[in-house]
Write a protein that holds these residues in place. Structure first.
Motif, PDB file in Angstrom:
ATOM      1  N   CYS A  45     -11.676   1.247  52.348  1.00  0.00           N
ATOM      2  CA  CYS A  45     -10.309   1.324  52.560  1.00  0.00           C
ATOM      3  C   CYS A  45      -9.582   2.333  51.611  1.00  0.00           C
ATOM      4  N   GLN A  46      -8.669   3.255  52.341  1.00  0.00           N
ATOM      5  CA  GLN A  46      -8.252   4.365  51.555  1.00  0.00           C
ATOM      6  C   GLN A  46      -7.204   3.701  50.623  1.00  0.00           C
ATOM      7  N   VAL A  47      -6.727   2.847  50.437  1.00  0.00           N
ATOM      8  CA  VAL A  47      -5.964   2.233  49.440  1.00  0.00           C
ATOM      9  C   VAL A  47      -6.657   0.749  48.821  1.00  0.00           C
ATOM     10  N   PRO A  48      -6.157   0.659  47.650  1.00  0.00           N
ATOM     11  CA  PRO A  48      -6.615  -0.536  47.018  1.00  0.00           C
ATOM     12  C   PRO A  48      -6.488  -1.846  48.018  1.00  0.00           C
ATOM     13  N   VAL A  49      -7.365  -2.996  48.164  1.00  0.00           N
ATOM     14  CA  VAL A  49      -7.310  -4.088  48.907  1.00  0.00           C
ATOM     15  C   VAL A  49      -7.320  -5.436  47.948  1.00  0.00           C
ATOM     16  N   ILE A  50      -6.279  -6.232  48.075  1.00  0.00           N
ATOM     17  CA  ILE A  50      -6.280  -7.195  47.173  1.00  0.00           C
ATOM     18  C   ILE A  50      -6.649  -8.367  47.780  1.00  0.00           C
ATOM     19  N   VAL A  51      -7.403  -9.625  47.522  1.00  0.00           N
ATOM     20  CA  VAL A  51      -7.853 -10.651  48.296  1.00  0.00           C
ATOM     21  C   VAL A  51      -7.080 -11.582  47.580  1.00  0.00           C
ATOM     22  N   ALA A  52      -6.635 -12.607  48.545  1.00  0.00           N
ATOM     23  CA  ALA A  52      -5.790 -13.814  48.045  1.00  0.00           C
ATOM     24  C   ALA A  52      -6.855 -15.061  48.495  1.00  0.00           C
ATOM     25  N   VAL A  53      -7.446 -15.665  47.684  1.00  0.00           N
ATOM     26  CA  VAL A  53      -8.613 -16.425  48.083  1.00  0.00           C
ATOM     27  C   VAL A  53      -8.032 -17.962  47.904  1.00  0.00           C
ATOM     28  N   ASN A  54      -7.968 -18.960  49.019  1.00  0.00           N
ATOM     29  CA  ASN A  54      -7.576 -20.369  48.806  1.00  0.00           C
ATOM     30  C   ASN A  54      -9.059 -21.072  49.364  1.00  0.00           C
ATOM     31  N   GLY A  55      -9.086 -22.253  48.526  1.00  0.00           N
ATOM     32  CA  GLY A  55     -10.303 -23.058  48.931  1.00  0.00           C
ATOM     33  C   GLY A  55     -11.534 -22.618  48.886  1.00  0.00           C
ATOM     34  N   PHE A  56     -12.394 -22.365  49.816  1.00  0.00           N
ATOM     35  CA  PHE A  56     -13.752 -22.141  49.794  1.00  0.00           C
ATOM     36  C   PHE A  56     -13.654 -20.795  50.006  1.00  0.00           C
TER      37      PHE A  56
ATOM     38  N   ASP B 244     -10.673  -4.857  45.598  1.00  0.00           N
ATOM     39  CA  ASP B 244     -10.089  -4.103  44.358  1.00  0.00           C
ATOM     40  C   ASP B 244      -9.734  -5.095  43.328  1.00  0.00           C
ATOM     41  N   VAL B 245      -9.045  -6.266  43.855  1.00  0.00           N
ATOM     42  CA  VAL B 245      -8.202  -7.203  43.309  1.00  0.00           C
ATOM     43  C   VAL B 245      -8.373  -8.581  43.450  1.00  0.00           C
ATOM     44  N   ILE B 246      -8.788  -9.658  42.674  1.00  0.00           N
ATOM     45  CA  ILE B 246      -8.979 -10.977  43.381  1.00  0.00           C
ATOM     46  C   ILE B 246      -7.779 -11.747  42.770  1.00  0.00           C
ATOM     47  N   VAL B 247      -6.933 -12.331  43.648  1.00  0.00           N
ATOM     48  CA  VAL B 247      -6.210 -13.406  43.212  1.00  0.00           C
ATOM     49  C   VAL B 247      -6.599 -14.576  43.818  1.00  0.00           C
ATOM     50  N   ALA B 248      -6.913 -15.763  43.114  1.00  0.00           N
ATOM     51  CA  ALA B 248      -7.191 -17.119  43.519  1.00  0.00           C
ATOM     52  C   ALA B 248      -6.413 -18.358  43.575  1.00  0.00           C
ATOM     53  N   SER B 249      -6.467 -19.047  44.368  1.00  0.00           N
ATOM     54  CA  SER B 249      -5.720 -20.454  43.886  1.00  0.00           C
ATOM     55  C   SER B 249      -6.646 -21.338  43.192  1.00  0.00           C
ATOM     56  N   ASP B 250      -5.748 -22.341  42.480  1.00  0.00           N
ATOM     57  CA  ASP B 250      -6.660 -23.161  41.403  1.00  0.00           C
ATOM     58  C   ASP B 250      -7.709 -24.023  41.906  1.00  0.00           C
ATOM     59  N   ASP B 251      -8.000 -24.357  43.260  1.00  0.00           N
ATOM     60  CA  ASP B 251      -8.717 -24.856  43.938  1.00  0.00           C
ATOM     61  C   ASP B 251      -9.903 -24.143  44.655  1.00  0.00           C
TER      62      ASP B 251
END
Length: 254
Positions: A93-104, A117-124
Motif C-alpha cells: 500500500c502506498q501509505v501506512p496501514v494500521i490494523v485494529a485487531v479485536n478478539g481472535f 505498518d502499525v498494530i493496535v489491539a484490544s485487550d482480549d
C-alpha cells in the motif's frame, strides 16, 4: 456484509472486514481486501489506511468450508492466490496501514497483521497460526515479523496463540486498549500520521519497504508450495475432515 471502504476524515481511509460469524474469508473476501486497500492507497488524498473488522474477532483465516464444498483443488488455489494478493496489498500500500485487531486473529489474519505498518489491539485479542492442525502451512513469514524466531517456531508447531499484551512486550503491537476504545485508539494514530505531509509519508513507506531485510512475497510463496504438496498428497483433506467431525461431535451432531 463483505469488505467495505469509507473515508473517515481528511486523509484517512477505513477498510472494514465483515463476514459473520467469525470473519473466515471466502476467496472473494481476500480479493476484496486487496482491491479495497489498493484503491485506498492509490487515492492521492489518502495518507493512511485503517484496516478493521466487525464482529467477534478480526479474522479467522480462510473459509475452510468453502474449500471442502468444492471438489478438486481450484478453490484451494484461488484461496491461496487471494491471500497472497491481500497480504501484498497491505505490504505494498502506498501509505501506512494500521490494523485494529479485536478478539481472535488467526491464520490469514496473521498475514494481514504481519504485513501492516502499525498494530493496535484490544485487550482480549489473541494471535496464532492453527495451520498445522488444519493440514496446511503458511504465514510463518508474517508471524516471524511479530515474535522472535524461537517463539515463532514454538507457536507454529503447537498451533498455540499469544496475547496482545505479549506482542506489546515484544514491541510488535503499538498499543493495547479495551475493546470499546479500539477504533478510537487506531484513529488517534491515523490522525497523527495524517497530520504529516502526504508526499513525505508516501516516500517513507517506499523507503521502509526498500530496506526491509526479508522478501515477504518470496518467503510466503515458498511456504504456499508445501500447502499445495500436502493437499495433493491427500493429507490436508484427511485432516480437515477429521477436524469437521470433531466439531460436529462437540456440537452433538451425528
Amino acid at each position: 456484509m463483505g469488505i467495505n471502504r469509507h473515508t473517515e476524515t481528511s486523509g484517512i481511509e477505513v477498510v472494514t472486514i465483515d463476514y459473520p460469524p467469525v470473519n473466515a474469508l471466502p476467496t472473494a473476501g481476500w480479493f476484496g481486501v486487496a482491491d479495497a486497500v489498493r484503491a485506498a492507497g492509490r487515492d492521492p488524498e489518502t495518507k493512511v489506511v485503517v484496516l478493521r473488522a466487525e464482529g467477534r474477532g478480526f479474522n479467522a483465516g480462510v473459509d475452510i468450508k468453502e474449500i471442502q464444498r468444492n471438489p478438486g483443488h481450484q478453490t484451494l488455489i484461488d484461496a491461496n492466490h487471494g491471500c497472497y494478493e491481500a497480504f501484498s496489498a497491505v505490504y505494498e500500500c502506498q501509505v501506512p496501514v494500521i490494523v485494529a485487531v479485536n478478539g481472535f486473529c488467526l491464520g490469514g489474519g496473521i498475514g494481514l497483521v504481519g504485513n501492516a505498518d502499525v498494530i493496535v489491539a484490544s485487550d482480549d485479542a489473541t494471535f496464532g497460526l492453527p495451520e498445522v492442525e488444519r493440514g496446511a502451512l503458511g504465514a510463518a513469514t508474517h508471524l516471524a515479523r511479530l515474535v522472535p524466531q524461537h517463539m515463532m517456531r514454538t507457536l507454529f508447531y503447537t498451533a498455540s496463540t499469544v496475547t496482545a499484551q505479549q506482542l506489546h512486550h515484544f514491541g510488535s503491537v503499538y498499543k493495547v486498549v479495551p475493546r470499546a476504545e479500539l477504533d478510537s485508539a487506531a484513529m488517534e494514530v491515523a490522525k497523527n500520521i495524517a497530520d504529516k505531509d502526504g508526499r513525505v509519508i508516501r516516500a517513507a513507506k517506499r523507503a521502509l519497504n526498500g530496506i526491509d531485510t526479508q522478501d515477504v512475497h518470496r518467503s510466503y510463496r515458498y511456504e504456499q508450495g508445501f500447502t499445495f504438496e500436502l493437499n495433493l498428497a491427500g493429507v490436508s483433506d484427511e485432516i480437515r475432515e477429521r477436524f469437521d467431525a470433531d466439531l460436529a461431535a462437540k456440537r452433538g451432531e451425528k
